[in-house]
Design an enzyme around this catalytic site. Structure first.
Site, PDB file in Angstrom:
ATOM      1  N   GLN A  92       0.806  -1.216   0.000  1.00 26.61           N
ATOM      2  CA  GLN A  92       0.000   0.000   0.000  1.00 26.61           C
ATOM      3  C   GLN A  92       0.844   1.274   0.000  1.00 26.61           C
ATOM      4  OE1 GLN A  92      -2.766  -0.386   3.289  1.00 26.61           O
ATOM      5  NE2 GLN A  92      -3.418  -2.399   2.608  1.00 26.61           N
ATOM      6  N   HIS A 159      -1.412   0.416   5.633  1.00 28.81           N
ATOM      7  CA  HIS A 159      -1.998   1.437   6.515  1.00 28.81           C
ATOM      8  C   HIS A 159      -1.048   2.593   6.814  1.00 28.81           C
ATOM      9  CE1 HIS A 159      -5.309  -1.425   8.261  1.00 28.81           C
ATOM     10  NE2 HIS A 159      -5.218  -1.488   6.945  1.00 28.81           N
ATOM     11  N   GLU A 251     -15.608   4.365   8.568  1.00 26.76           N
ATOM     12  CA  GLU A 251     -16.098   5.477   9.385  1.00 26.76           C
ATOM     13  C   GLU A 251     -15.907   6.826   8.715  1.00 26.76           C
ATOM     14  OE1 GLU A 251     -14.870   3.452  13.709  1.00 26.76           O
ATOM     15  OE2 GLU A 251     -14.028   5.397  13.123  1.00 26.76           O
TER      16      GLU A 251
END
Length: 379
Positions: A92, A159, A251
């Site tokens: 990532q 992340h 979220e």
């Protein structure tokens, strides 16, 4: 601290591959996608692009995962690579966000983020450079320097987060650090991982950060976050942030100073192996999301609309959906938020931004297919 960067693999999915859903927060069921109220015009193609941003003269900055920063003319017909940065782009990682400084018209500074190798493993870095005439009729990014790096660097390729938002007064900036798929750093007061940070324009801890007096790293503004891939201010100066949940529980949060958003202790999703995580609940001591999704949308970039082309959406949030391959519209009303629309786009949407004339711009994730830059205008 001078810039030290590093190189790329295809992006992996950042969250569960749940079907696109517009279910109301906390409720089951789906609402069919609305008919698209906009026209789509393809402007250009890129290779695994990550972020877009507009300069005051309407030219467009685009970052590509492998380390290329590209400057595109306003009409999309002329492009120039203004920097090729040796980032670590495994998993990532890569060249990530890009945002011109609030005083770009005079300073010519551009801020950006990337993943790099260093002592202890890898981490996300905030850097800046200055756009200069290259002497050949074009531009180049020079005077490149790293101004902040996440602490600690750890093993792994996930992340990183790395989103940038300047405060409305232009005197500080907010920078997201993901928890690097390590869970516990999000609650560690000394780690910057799993946090929203508030920094000076030189990358130092901004004065007045709320948790420094409580023994936290002096840069920390809020904590208990997972993978924060969008951050933006609304017109009233409220800071909004979106993040990837685990298996469910993506979220949208209203970021308040000093608050704990709960990860990994609470989440409206579950672990990938099926183990339960306690849901957010009143009185649990954690700040709950304003909106959450289960199944996930896999949120990419975040933009809060302020233009006039779509007056009915002024003040609302728009989110790029990765695994959901969608553009997600969230109605914002003061400090409250509610789901509004989710339009299927047929590709992973990595970033969303507002153009100078109020058009909405999207960029696809790319990977095995083209990463198209698309302009949305009213139908």
């Amino acid at each position: 601290m001078r810039l030290t960067l590093l190189a790329t693999l295809p992006l992996v999915l950042l969250a569960g591959a749940g079907a696109p859903s517009i279910a109301a927060a906390g409720q089951a069921g789906e609402t069919p996608p609305s008919a698209k109220p906009f026209r789509e015009t393809v402007i250009a193609d890129f290779v695994s692009p990550w972020a877009i941003a507009f300069l005051p003269d309407e030219r467009i900055l685009v970052t590509e995962k492998a380390g290329q920063m590209i400057l595109l003319s306003a009409d999309g017909r002329r492009r120039q690579t203004i920097a090729t940065l040796p980032v670590d782009s495994a998993g990532q990682g890569g060249l990530m966000d890009v945002v011109p400084a609030p005083d770009f018209a005079t300073s010519r500074r551009i801020y950006f983020s990337y993943s790099a190798k260093g002592a202890g493993g890898k981490g996300v870095v905030l850097a800046r450079g200055r756009l200069r005439d290259d002497g050949r009729g074009g531009d180049r990014l020079g005077e490149i320097e790293a101004v902040f790096q996440a602490r600690p660097f750890v093993a792994g390729d996930g992340h990183y987060s790395g989103r940038i938002a300047f405060a409305p007064d232009g005197q500080s900036l907010f920078f997201t650090n993901g928890e690097r798929q390590k869970f516990t750093p999000a609650q560690d007061p000394q780690a910057t991982l799993g946090k929203v940070l508030r920094l000076t324009l030189d990358g130092k801890p901004a004065p007045g950060n709320p948790l420094a007096v409580k023994g936290f790293a002096p840069e920390v503004w809020s904590y208990g976050h997972r993978n924060l891939l969008g951050i933006a201010f609304d017109g009233a100066g409220r800071l909004w942030e979106q993040e990837m949940g685990p298996k469910g529980g993506d979220e949208l949060n209203l970021i308040l100073p000093g608050r704990n958003y709960g990860w990994p202790t609470v989440s409206n999703g579950s672990h990938y192996d099926g183990r339960d995580i306690p849901d957010h609940a009143p009185g649990d001591g954690y700040e709950p999301p304003k909106v959450w999704w289960n199944p996930v949308i896999s949120p990419g970039g975040l933009m809060i609309y302020s233009g006039n082309l779509f007056p009915q959406w002024k003040g609302d949030a728009f989110i790029g959906g990765l695994s959901s391959q969608s553009l997600v519209h969230v109605d914002l009303d003061g400090q409250t938020a509610g789901k509004a629309d989710q339009w299927p786009m047929g590709a992973r949407i990595r970033d969303v931004d507002q153009g100078p004339d109020g058009a909405i711009w999207l960029i696809e994730d790319g990977g095995k297919s083209a990463g198209r830059l698309i302009r949305l205008t009213p139908r």
